[in-house]
Write a protein that holds these residues in place. Structure first.
Motif, short mmCIF file in Angstrom:
data_model
loop_
_atom_site.label_atom_id
_atom_site.label_comp_id
_atom_site.label_asym_id
_atom_site.label_seq_id
_atom_site.Cartn_x
_atom_site.Cartn_y
_atom_site.Cartn_z
N SER A 21 39.36 33.63 37.46
CA SER A 21 38.85 34.42 38.58
C SER A 21 39.48 33.90 39.86
N MET A 34 47.56 42.26 44.75
CA MET A 34 47.28 40.91 44.24
C MET A 34 48.13 40.61 43.02
N TRP A 53 46.36 47.61 45.16
CA TRP A 53 45.05 47.42 45.78
C TRP A 53 44.03 48.42 45.26
N GLY A 55 43.87 49.22 42.20
CA GLY A 55 43.57 48.81 40.83
C GLY A 55 44.14 49.73 39.77
N ARG A 72 40.47 43.91 39.02
CA ARG A 72 39.90 43.52 40.31
C ARG A 72 38.60 44.25 40.53
N ASN A 74 36.83 45.15 43.92
CA ASN A 74 36.95 45.10 45.39
C ASN A 74 35.59 44.89 46.07
N THR A 78 37.21 39.98 44.36
CA THR A 78 37.63 39.11 43.27
C THR A 78 38.66 39.81 42.39
N VAL A 79 39.64 39.03 41.96
CA VAL A 79 40.62 39.50 40.98
C VAL A 79 40.52 38.58 39.76
N TYR A 80 40.73 39.17 38.60
CA TYR A 80 40.56 38.44 37.34
C TYR A 80 41.85 38.47 36.52
N CYS A 96 46.74 32.36 42.13
CA CYS A 96 46.41 33.69 42.62
C CYS A 96 47.17 33.92 43.92
#
Length: 128
Positions: A21, A34, A53, A55, A72, A74, A78-80, A96
């Protein structure tokens, strides 16, 4: 200023899974493209996944395609990175990255220089 904090790294056996994460600060996270990069000892930092952005668009190099998934949330900033079927060669520090300048809704970026902000990294070790 954007701050990125990674978590979820650790030691896992080959064939196992981990979920990384990356929590981001900043009111405009939802407009940041990201990515996740990794760097093994003695090697260059390389991209393992990127996401637009919105996704809706993602990118994976052949080395992780079909095993890793970037996503992600928004609303949670958080981005995973879901990593399955891990191999010893996946051992590295995972970073990240956020692109702080405007990005197209469907655009992802694959070069280190495309990103302005970096987390401190989290170690992933895969034992054989």
């Amino acid at each position: 200023q954007v701050q990125l904090v990674e978590s979820g790294g650790g030691l896992v056996q080959a064939g196992g899974s981990l979920r990384l994460s990356c929590a981001a600060s900043g009111r405009t996270f939802s407009t940041y493209a990201m990515a996740w990069f990794r760097q093994a000892p003695g090697k260059e930092r390389e991209i393992v996944a990127a996401i637009s952005w919105s996704g809706s668009n993602t990118y994976y190099p052949d080395s992780v395609k079909g095993r890793f998934t970037i996503s992600r949330d928004n609303a949670k900033n958080t981005v995973y990175l879901q990593m399955n079927s891990l191999k010893p060669e996946d051992t590295a520090v995972y970073y990240c990255a956020a692109r702080g300048i405007y990005s197209g809704r469907y655009s992802f970026y694959t070069r280190r220089d495309d990103y302005d902000y970096w987390g401190q990294g989290t170690q992933v070790t895969v034992s054989s």
